[in-house]
Motif scaffolding. Sequence first.
Motif, PDB file in Angstrom:
ATOM      1  N   SER A  59      17.834  11.053   7.241  1.00 46.44           N
ATOM      2  CA  SER A  59      17.092  12.099   7.094  1.00 46.44           C
ATOM      3  C   SER A  59      16.308  12.583   8.156  1.00 46.44           C
ATOM      4  O   SER A  59      15.782  12.280   8.864  1.00 46.44           O
ATOM      5  N   VAL A  60      16.890  13.780   8.248  1.00 47.06           N
ATOM      6  CA  VAL A  60      16.532  15.074   9.627  1.00 47.06           C
ATOM      7  C   VAL A  60      14.889  15.762   9.554  1.00 47.06           C
ATOM      8  O   VAL A  60      14.089  15.099  10.310  1.00 47.06           O
ATOM      9  N   LEU A  61      15.387  15.872   8.213  1.00 48.97           N
ATOM     10  CA  LEU A  61      13.559  16.885   7.892  1.00 48.97           C
ATOM     11  C   LEU A  61      13.039  15.870   6.507  1.00 48.97           C
ATOM     12  O   LEU A  61      13.694  15.519   5.650  1.00 48.97           O
ATOM     13  N   PHE A  62      12.336  14.615   7.166  1.00 47.16           N
ATOM     14  CA  PHE A  62      11.359  13.488   6.667  1.00 47.16           C
ATOM     15  C   PHE A  62      10.100  14.667   6.609  1.00 47.16           C
ATOM     16  O   PHE A  62       9.377  14.623   8.092  1.00 47.16           O
ATOM     17  N   PRO A  63       9.693  14.231   5.253  1.00 51.87           N
ATOM     18  CA  PRO A  63       7.985  15.118   5.139  1.00 51.87           C
ATOM     19  C   PRO A  63       6.842  14.463   6.043  1.00 51.87           C
ATOM     20  O   PRO A  63       7.031  13.215   5.565  1.00 51.87           O
ATOM     21  N   PRO A  64       5.793  15.004   7.197  1.00 51.75           N
ATOM     22  CA  PRO A  64       4.610  14.008   6.954  1.00 51.75           C
ATOM     23  C   PRO A  64       3.613  14.461   5.807  1.00 51.75           C
ATOM     24  O   PRO A  64       4.194  14.966   4.851  1.00 51.75           O
ATOM     25  N   PHE A  65       3.398  12.645   5.757  1.00 51.22           N
ATOM     26  CA  PHE A  65       2.095  12.910   4.122  1.00 51.22           C
ATOM     27  C   PHE A  65       1.221  12.143   4.686  1.00 51.22           C
ATOM     28  O   PHE A  65       1.398  11.385   5.337  1.00 51.22           O
ATOM     29  N   LYS A  66       0.514  12.682   3.787  1.00 46.31           N
ATOM     30  CA  LYS A  66      -0.909  11.792   4.095  1.00 46.31           C
ATOM     31  C   LYS A  66      -1.110  11.111   2.731  1.00 46.31           C
ATOM     32  O   LYS A  66      -1.399  12.278   1.328  1.00 46.31           O
ATOM     33  N   LEU A  67      -1.058   9.897   2.969  1.00 43.72           N
ATOM     34  CA  LEU A  67      -1.106   9.515   1.290  1.00 43.72           C
ATOM     35  C   LEU A  67      -2.306   9.495   1.108  1.00 43.72           C
ATOM     36  O   LEU A  67      -3.289   9.340   1.661  1.00 43.72           O
ATOM     37  N   THR A  68      -2.699   9.216  -0.513  1.00 41.66           N
ATOM     38  CA  THR A  68      -4.082   9.271  -1.120  1.00 41.66           C
ATOM     39  C   THR A  68      -3.607   7.103  -1.310  1.00 41.66           C
ATOM     40  O   THR A  68      -2.721   6.949  -1.662  1.00 41.66           O
ATOM     41  N   PRO A  69      -4.764   6.666  -0.638  1.00 48.12           N
ATOM     42  CA  PRO A  69      -5.268   5.507  -0.883  1.00 48.12           C
ATOM     43  C   PRO A  69      -5.651   5.120  -2.317  1.00 48.12           C
ATOM     44  O   PRO A  69      -5.647   5.803  -3.810  1.00 48.12           O
ATOM     45  N   ASN A  70      -4.798   3.897  -2.587  1.00 50.89           N
ATOM     46  CA  ASN A  70      -4.821   3.233  -4.014  1.00 50.89           C
ATOM     47  C   ASN A  70      -4.517   1.736  -4.135  1.00 50.89           C
ATOM     48  O   ASN A  70      -3.815   1.153  -3.674  1.00 50.89           O
ATOM     49  N   LEU A  71      -5.964   1.288  -3.784  1.00 50.48           N
ATOM     50  CA  LEU A  71      -6.849   0.013  -2.890  1.00 50.48           C
ATOM     51  C   LEU A  71      -6.564  -0.598  -4.749  1.00 50.48           C
ATOM     52  O   LEU A  71      -7.978  -0.247  -5.122  1.00 50.48           O
ATOM     53  N   PHE A  90       1.116  -1.386  -0.165  1.00 51.86           N
ATOM     54  CA  PHE A  90       0.013   0.498   0.570  1.00 51.86           C
ATOM     55  C   PHE A  90       0.773   1.349   0.238  1.00 51.86           C
ATOM     56  O   PHE A  90       0.288   1.953  -1.280  1.00 51.86           O
ATOM     57  N   LEU A  91       1.830   1.213   0.837  1.00 54.39           N
ATOM     58  CA  LEU A  91       2.516   2.628   0.924  1.00 54.39           C
ATOM     59  C   LEU A  91       3.377   3.082  -0.400  1.00 54.39           C
ATOM     60  O   LEU A  91       3.493   3.658  -1.099  1.00 54.39           O
ATOM     61  N   THR A  92       4.430   1.723  -0.642  1.00 55.72           N
ATOM     62  CA  THR A  92       4.501   1.908  -2.090  1.00 55.72           C
ATOM     63  C   THR A  92       3.929   1.908  -2.963  1.00 55.72           C
ATOM     64  O   THR A  92       4.317   3.197  -4.327  1.00 55.72           O
ATOM     65  N   ASN A  93       2.890   1.683  -3.195  1.00 53.06           N
ATOM     66  CA  ASN A  93       2.469   1.907  -4.495  1.00 53.06           C
ATOM     67  C   ASN A  93       1.488   3.188  -3.905  1.00 53.06           C
ATOM     68  O   ASN A  93       0.774   4.247  -4.899  1.00 53.06           O
ATOM     69  N   SER A  94       1.228   3.814  -2.896  1.00 51.27           N
ATOM     70  CA  SER A  94       1.037   5.382  -2.852  1.00 51.27           C
ATOM     71  C   SER A  94       1.617   6.372  -3.203  1.00 51.27           C
ATOM     72  O   SER A  94       1.252   7.208  -4.305  1.00 51.27           O
ATOM     73  N   LEU A  95       2.529   6.094  -2.652  1.00 49.70           N
ATOM     74  CA  LEU A  95       4.224   7.184  -3.232  1.00 49.70           C
ATOM     75  C   LEU A  95       4.246   7.128  -4.423  1.00 49.70           C
ATOM     76  O   LEU A  95       4.156   7.917  -5.225  1.00 49.70           O
ATOM     77  N   LYS A  96       3.771   5.595  -5.183  1.00 53.78           N
ATOM     78  CA  LYS A  96       3.878   5.518  -6.975  1.00 53.78           C
ATOM     79  C   LYS A  96       2.723   6.776  -7.744  1.00 53.78           C
ATOM     80  O   LYS A  96       3.388   7.608  -8.309  1.00 53.78           O
ATOM     81  N   THR A  97       2.164   6.391  -6.919  1.00 52.46           N
ATOM     82  CA  THR A  97       0.585   7.583  -7.235  1.00 52.46           C
ATOM     83  C   THR A  97       0.465   8.705  -7.483  1.00 52.46           C
ATOM     84  O   THR A  97       1.296   9.477  -8.467  1.00 52.46           O
ATOM     85  N   GLU A  98       1.226   9.248  -5.949  1.00 49.81           N
ATOM     86  CA  GLU A  98       2.048  10.566  -5.906  1.00 49.81           C
ATOM     87  C   GLU A  98       2.701  10.650  -7.034  1.00 49.81           C
ATOM     88  O   GLU A  98       3.088  12.044  -7.411  1.00 49.81           O
ATOM     89  N   VAL A  99       3.889  10.056  -6.890  1.00 53.03           N
ATOM     90  CA  VAL A  99       5.272  10.298  -7.993  1.00 53.03           C
ATOM     91  C   VAL A  99       4.569  11.224  -9.452  1.00 53.03           C
ATOM     92  O   VAL A  99       4.518  11.396 -10.312  1.00 53.03           O
ATOM     93  N   SER A 100       4.045  10.070 -10.063  1.00 52.43           N
ATOM     94  CA  SER A 100       3.336   9.835 -11.694  1.00 52.43           C
ATOM     95  C   SER A 100       2.190  11.342 -11.629  1.00 52.43           C
ATOM     96  O   SER A 100       1.388  11.304 -12.440  1.00 52.43           O
ATOM     97  N   ALA A 101       1.858  11.504  -9.912  1.00 58.14           N
ATOM     98  CA  ALA A 101       0.709  12.675 -10.397  1.00 58.14           C
ATOM     99  C   ALA A 101       1.362  13.524 -10.307  1.00 58.14           C
ATOM    100  O   ALA A 101       1.607  14.756 -10.887  1.00 58.14           O
ATOM    101  N   VAL A 102       2.667  13.931  -9.786  1.00 50.54           N
ATOM    102  CA  VAL A 102       3.048  14.953  -9.574  1.00 50.54           C
ATOM    103  C   VAL A 102       4.206  15.283 -10.231  1.00 50.54           C
ATOM    104  O   VAL A 102       4.066  16.461 -11.070  1.00 50.54           O
ATOM    105  N   LEU A 103       4.887  14.433 -10.453  1.00 51.10           N
ATOM    106  CA  LEU A 103       5.983  14.830 -11.272  1.00 51.10           C
ATOM    107  C   LEU A 103       6.212  14.438 -12.693  1.00 51.10           C
ATOM    108  O   LEU A 103       6.868  14.822 -13.338  1.00 51.10           O
ATOM    109  N   THR A 104       5.021  14.062 -13.481  1.00 48.64           N
ATOM    110  CA  THR A 104       4.709  14.824 -14.506  1.00 48.64           C
ATOM    111  C   THR A 104       4.741  15.978 -15.540  1.00 48.64           C
ATOM    112  O   THR A 104       4.870  16.458 -15.959  1.00 48.64           O
TER     113      THR A 104
END
Lengths: 386, 78
Positions: free
Chosen positions: A336-348, A42-56
């Motif tokens: 990482s000292v500065l690690f971002p708090p992130f709210k992940l988007t469910p991608n089930l 779930f975690l890796t999937n959601s991070l991948k979703t964020e990447v594909s949505a944002v870094l485009t």
Amino acid sequence: MIMGHVKILEYALSCCWRRKYKNFAIVAVYSFTISILASILFLTNSLKTEVSAVLTHAPQLTVQALSGGRHELISIEYGSIIRKIPGVGEVKPRFWGYYYDSLTKSNYTMIGVTEDSSDLQLLEGELPVDPGQCAIGSGVAKIRHLAVGEDLVLIDSSNMGVVLEVTGIFAADSALVANDLVVLPEQELVRFFNLPVNRATDLMVQVYNKKEVNNIARKIKEALPDTRPITRAEIIRTYDAVFNWRSGMMLTIFSSALIAFCILAWDKATGISADEKREIGILKAIGWETTNILELKFWEGMVVSLTSFFIGMIAAFIHVYFFDAPFLVPVLKGWSVLFPPFKLTPNLGLYEVFTIGFLTVTPYVASTVIPSWKNAITDPEDVMRS
Amino acid sequence: MFFIYSSTVSMARSKKHYPDMQQLVSKLQLTDLALWTEARYTRHPSQADLFSPFQDFPSALEHFPAGSVIGPVRPGYE
């Protein structure tokens, strides 16, 4: 016909209840293993979703200079050579670098900007315009206890203290990309790092036709052999590799959990208890067919594994999406000292559910049915006597 | 129930959150996630040297835990 199967299922449930303590223990371990596997997925999937949505929306093509195989500052003159390639639009130099803050022992990413911020939704305040101003990420604001209008003091490359007024803070929602940013006006950043004249960190290249990006990258490499063009597709591919469930640390945790599960299943497969053997013998003696016994054991396995599967999946979902994966974040965080708090988007997706189901339910049910089949085909008297 | 929750949340985020993030990335021309800030090749994995994380000398041991999370990148253009 159907009633027969229902009765066997009913008997299987009563068998499970008779051995409730053993089954509860199995369900607890089994659910825990499944929740680890599912949390990672779930975690890796959601991070991948964020990447594909944002870094485009990352730069289409970035061109770095290389010297001795390392990233070097690039000559701004290269921009005019690149601009002559047909299909290339604007070529802009990008100025950025890193700053180690010894006060908080954290690293900041410093970026120079020239644009105004009139329409930036995720910025409270505005981007810096004048020298002596800066905008910062929410992580920097938090670690340095800063608010808009207060001063950030940094040490520049000539070891002089620089006082920067905070004109804007990026919202916490943007932390995944802007947590550690310190944004300065471009000329202020050049002065801060004492960058040589006519040199930038890299160049951003606009390509008119998206399909031509790889061709243009190739042409740039031919024209300027000491450069390295990085396409947007490569950036996204890098993160696909990082968050791929087959790579790195994720695989280590994933495989440890899977091995733990295999040990559990193997233990079940090799050791069938004397009570269970006797039960099979009695059932055979009172007229049950081998197929009935296999069906009974199949249902027993299904009850235990499906219960564990649902408990594990629900626990993983709550862990990752409601509590932001507190057990996995330390692994991702590293130093990482500065690690971002992130709210992940469910991608089930069905793919994830079936992958975990196939990896866990199938071997468990098989390991329940196979030893029972071995006993079920033996003479009932031998089974009861053994 | 979780499928419904997932699709509802992701639809809501794709309407508001993602466009805002895309605007920020596009405006500041960002290339990477701000996840690992301990070294330059973990802060910007996509911009790092091709032989990262073994930057200091060939076959040097990896310094940072994040280096073991990041898998090797396949070379070449798409």
